[in-house]
Design an enzyme around this catalytic site. Structure first.
Site, PDB file in Angstrom:
ATOM      1  N   CYS A   1      48.214  49.574  43.887  1.00 21.46           N
ATOM      2  CA  CYS A   1      47.088  50.493  43.710  1.00 21.46           C
ATOM      3  C   CYS A   1      46.137  49.958  42.650  1.00 21.46           C
ATOM      4  O   CYS A   1      45.776  50.662  41.705  1.00 21.46           O
ATOM      5  CB  CYS A   1      47.591  51.897  43.356  1.00 21.46           C
ATOM      6  SG  CYS A   1      46.335  53.170  43.573  1.00 21.46           S
TER       7      CYS A   1
ATOM      8  N   ALA B   1      42.371  47.558  42.231  1.00 23.04           N
ATOM      9  CA  ALA B   1      41.002  47.824  42.680  1.00 23.04           C
ATOM     10  C   ALA B   1      40.891  47.831  44.204  1.00 23.04           C
ATOM     11  O   ALA B   1      40.312  48.748  44.790  1.00 23.04           O
ATOM     12  CB  ALA B   1      40.046  46.796  42.082  1.00 23.04           C
TER      13      ALA B   1
ATOM     14  N   ARG C   1      53.038  54.745  35.458  1.00 21.84           N
ATOM     15  CA  ARG C   1      52.116  53.657  35.127  1.00 21.84           C
ATOM     16  C   ARG C   1      50.745  53.888  35.763  1.00 21.84           C
ATOM     17  O   ARG C   1      50.541  54.822  36.530  1.00 21.84           O
ATOM     18  CB  ARG C   1      52.705  52.323  35.579  1.00 21.84           C
ATOM     19  CG  ARG C   1      53.961  51.929  34.806  1.00 21.84           C
ATOM     20  CD  ARG C   1      54.504  50.601  35.278  1.00 21.84           C
ATOM     21  NE  ARG C   1      55.778  50.276  34.645  1.00 21.84           N
ATOM     22  CZ  ARG C   1      56.552  49.259  35.016  1.00 21.84           C
ATOM     23  NH1 ARG C   1      56.171  48.461  36.011  1.00 21.84           N
ATOM     24  NH2 ARG C   1      57.701  49.033  34.401  1.00 21.84           N
TER      25      ARG C   1
ATOM     26  N   ASP D   1      48.364  38.026  44.166  1.00 27.71           N
ATOM     27  CA  ASP D   1      48.959  36.906  44.903  1.00 27.71           C
ATOM     28  C   ASP D   1      50.352  36.541  44.413  1.00 27.71           C
ATOM     29  O   ASP D   1      51.262  36.323  45.217  1.00 27.71           O
ATOM     30  CB  ASP D   1      48.059  35.659  44.792  1.00 27.71           C
ATOM     31  CG  ASP D   1      46.777  35.776  45.597  1.00 27.71           C
ATOM     32  OD1 ASP D   1      46.700  36.666  46.463  1.00 27.71           O
ATOM     33  OD2 ASP D   1      45.854  34.977  45.352  1.00 27.71           O
ATOM     34  N   LYS D   2      50.511  36.463  43.099  1.00 24.97           N
ATOM     35  CA  LYS D   2      51.782  35.969  42.565  1.00 24.97           C
ATOM     36  C   LYS D   2      52.933  36.949  42.812  1.00 24.97           C
ATOM     37  O   LYS D   2      54.094  36.574  42.703  1.00 24.97           O
ATOM     38  CB  LYS D   2      51.658  35.635  41.076  1.00 24.97           C
ATOM     39  CG  LYS D   2      51.459  36.818  40.160  1.00 24.97           C
ATOM     40  CD  LYS D   2      51.452  36.391  38.691  1.00 24.97           C
ATOM     41  CE  LYS D   2      50.280  35.480  38.388  1.00 24.97           C
ATOM     42  NZ  LYS D   2      50.162  35.187  36.943  1.00 24.97           N
TER      43      LYS D   2
ATOM     44  N   HIS E   1      44.264  38.883  51.604  1.00 31.58           N
ATOM     45  CA  HIS E   1      44.111  37.462  51.266  1.00 31.58           C
ATOM     46  C   HIS E   1      45.345  36.765  51.796  1.00 31.58           C
ATOM     47  O   HIS E   1      46.466  37.244  51.612  1.00 31.58           O
ATOM     48  CB  HIS E   1      43.988  37.275  49.754  1.00 31.58           C
ATOM     49  CG  HIS E   1      43.789  35.850  49.320  1.00 31.58           C
ATOM     50  ND1 HIS E   1      42.936  34.978  49.961  1.00 31.58           N
ATOM     51  CD2 HIS E   1      44.352  35.138  48.303  1.00 31.58           C
ATOM     52  CE1 HIS E   1      42.963  33.798  49.354  1.00 31.58           C
ATOM     53  NE2 HIS E   1      43.820  33.871  48.362  1.00 31.58           N
TER      54      HIS E   1
ATOM     55  N   GLY F   1      36.876  45.467  44.900  1.00 30.22           N
ATOM     56  CA  GLY F   1      37.257  46.771  45.416  1.00 30.22           C
ATOM     57  C   GLY F   1      36.282  47.881  45.093  1.00 30.22           C
ATOM     58  O   GLY F   1      36.041  48.768  45.925  1.00 30.22           O
TER      59      GLY F   1
ATOM     60  N   GLU G   1      28.843  35.917  47.580  1.00 33.18           N
ATOM     61  CA  GLU G   1      29.607  36.572  46.513  1.00 33.18           C
ATOM     62  C   GLU G   1      29.085  36.259  45.113  1.00 33.18           C
ATOM     63  O   GLU G   1      29.488  36.893  44.137  1.00 33.18           O
ATOM     64  CB  GLU G   1      31.092  36.183  46.619  1.00 33.18           C
ATOM     65  CG  GLU G   1      31.784  36.794  47.825  1.00 33.18           C
ATOM     66  CD  GLU G   1      33.295  36.787  47.674  1.00 33.18           C
ATOM     67  OE1 GLU G   1      33.804  37.417  46.734  1.00 33.18           O
ATOM     68  OE2 GLU G   1      33.966  36.132  48.490  1.00 33.18           O
TER      69      GLU G   1
END
Length: 491
Positions: A45, A47, A76, A108-109, A132, A158, A393
């Site tokens: 949860c 952006a 959190r 990603d990680k 992604h 986001g 972008e």
């Protein structure tokens, strides 16, 4: 696990790199109906997670959030954001087994850990979504063969995804289906419905591939979108101060200059950005950009080569395993630079002043955008994809610098983008120092005096600017975004 792209033969690699089709609005006539009545569970949860979820709920979909037990128990930020917005929140074990579509919108990680946790919980025939494709393409994550794997990748942060939706519009979006995971042939229907639910179909959707999205996204963010802006900020600030400019004024000229000049870029491409200059300044900016392209081309090509080969990803994942030692060191060093620590300028800089005194910055933008675009296209990526990952972008990233300098940019972008940004900027700054030493008065910090210009030279430069391939494809794609919100020009 092996890098997925590297398991493909050359023909397959080229086919996936070159997959790109601009979809017609009529292809989204059914909107989000394919997912209506189905359970969509979002993991994460942040952006993208929150804002995509808000849009999808407003489009009539059943949305809930699966969070880790400790995130719920400790209330959190992710739990607070989801609950404060009225979403159902539960643990993976509570929500994933009922989900028809699980959307992984974590960083990603975290993807490998998340996917390995949720896969055993997913029901037979469910779908897994990404925004992604790094986990699929670079990590080579293996997904159960009964699971459909799709991607919907908005080409904006986001917050912008949400704001454009609230205006009744959307942001340009890439969608894809992983060819190894489409057992029922419904992947495209799922991806189209998801994209429509976020509003992306109103701004233009490209049917792409996981491979094309990942390779072009990595290239854009490392070079022009983040790396070039960071290197340019540091180089230009140091040059201005070295020549006697007040550090506070120099800082503001750069911090807000990127945003101001790229607003013109967003509205009318490189052509409009260059048209904001006087004729003598335009000729000089063009000459500087050509010099910059010649100097930087090998660096851009190296980044593209390392992205294609997987060298970049393997190096970054090694840093993940080493507790982000390189990333955190580079982040700390950036925070201590003279640009980041300079005092704030309380005076006002007029909009045209940013153009008149930022000829070099405009040249850097032009060179970086064109080089990123050309290098991607030369590597097999289709022009439309290359446009979105370079020029489109850039104003959004420039806007983050306008908020809180490079610190804000590096906080907002992903860790993947930040790592690539540092790799590029740490190589680019020393590469361009000899060029910076040869600059002329009027290139930066002072306006170029009005004067006579050669008509034939001006004609040829204007033609060269307007005939570049990125200007041709950009004009077409911007036609689908005529209703886009104007990014406020900072003063």
């Amino acid at each position: 696990m092996a890098n997925y792209f590297n398991t493909l033969n050359l023909r397959q690699q080229l086919a996936q790199l070159g997959k790109c089709r601009f979809m017609g609005r009529d292809e989204f006539a059914d909107g989000a109906s394919y997912l209506q009545g189905k359970k969509v569970v979002i993991v994460g949860c942040g952006a993208q997670g929150l804002n995509q979820g808000l849009n999808m709920r407003d489009s009539g979909l059943d949305i809930s959030y699966a969070l880790r037990k400790e995130a719920i128990a400790e209330k959190r930020a992710s739990w607070r954001k989801a609950t404060e917005n009225g979403f159902k929140v539960g643990t993976y074990e509570e929500l994933i087994p009922q989900a028809d579509l699980v959307v992984n919108l974590t960083p990603d990680k975290q993807h490998s850990d998340v996917v390995r946790t949720v896969q055993p919980l997913m029901k037979d025939g469910a779908a897994l979504g990404y925004s992604h494709g790094f986990n699929i393409v670079e990590v080579g994550e293996q997904i159960r063969k009964d699971i459909t794997v799709v991607m919907v990748a908005p080409k904006c942060p986001g917050t912008e995804v949400r704001e454009e939706y609230k205006r009744g519009f959307g942001v340009p979006t890439l969608i894809a289906v992983h060819p190894e995971n489409d057992p029922k042939g419904e992947g495209m229907a799922i991806a189209k419905a998801w994209a429509a639910a976020t509003g992306g179909h109103r701004a233009g959707v490209l049917e792409s591939s996981f491979v094309a999205e990942v390779k072009s996204d990595l290239m854009g963010e490392q070079t022009i979108l983040c790396g070039m802006l960071q290197a340019g900020s540091l180089l230009c600030f140091d040059k201005l101060v070295e020549e006697g400019t007040d550090p506070a004024y120099a800082e503001k000229l750069i911090q807000f200059g990127w945003e101001t000049i790229t607003e013109a870029l967003k509205q009318g491409g490189i052509t409009l950005m260059m048209d904001r200059l006087s004729n003598p300044a335009k000729l000089r900016a063009y000459a500087l950009s050509e010099q910059l392209k010649e100097i930087m081309a090998p660096l851009f090509q190296k980044h593209m080569d390392d992205i294609i080969s997987g060298e970049f990803s393997s190096g970054m994942m090694a840093d993940w395993a080493n507790d982000d030692k390189k990333l955190l060191t580079w982040r700390e060093e950036t925070g201590k630079t003279a640009f980041e620590t300079a005092p704030q300028y309380e005076g006002k800089i007029g909009e045209q002043e940013y153009f008149d005194k930022g000829v070099l910055m405009i040249a850097m933008v032009k060179a970086g955008v064109e080089l990123a675009f050309e290098t991607m296209v030369d590597s097999g990526i289709i022009e439309e994809s290359a446009y979105y990952e370079s020029l489109h972008e850039l104003p959004l990233i420039a806007n983050t610098i306008a908020r809180k300098r490079l610190y804000e940019m590096n906080v907002v972008i992903s860790d993947t983008a930040e790592y690539g940004n540092y790799l590029f900027s740490y190589a680019c700054v020393p590469l361009l120092k000899p060029f910076m030493a040869e600059l002329q008065p009027g290139d930066l910090g002072k306006a170029i005096p009005e004067g006579a210009v050669d008509n034939a030279q001006l004609r040829d430069v204007n033609e060269a600017i307007r005939s570049h391939a990125i200007e041709q494809v950009g004009k077409k794609l911007r036609g689908y975004m005529t209703d886009m919100k104007r990014i406020a020009v900072a003063g």
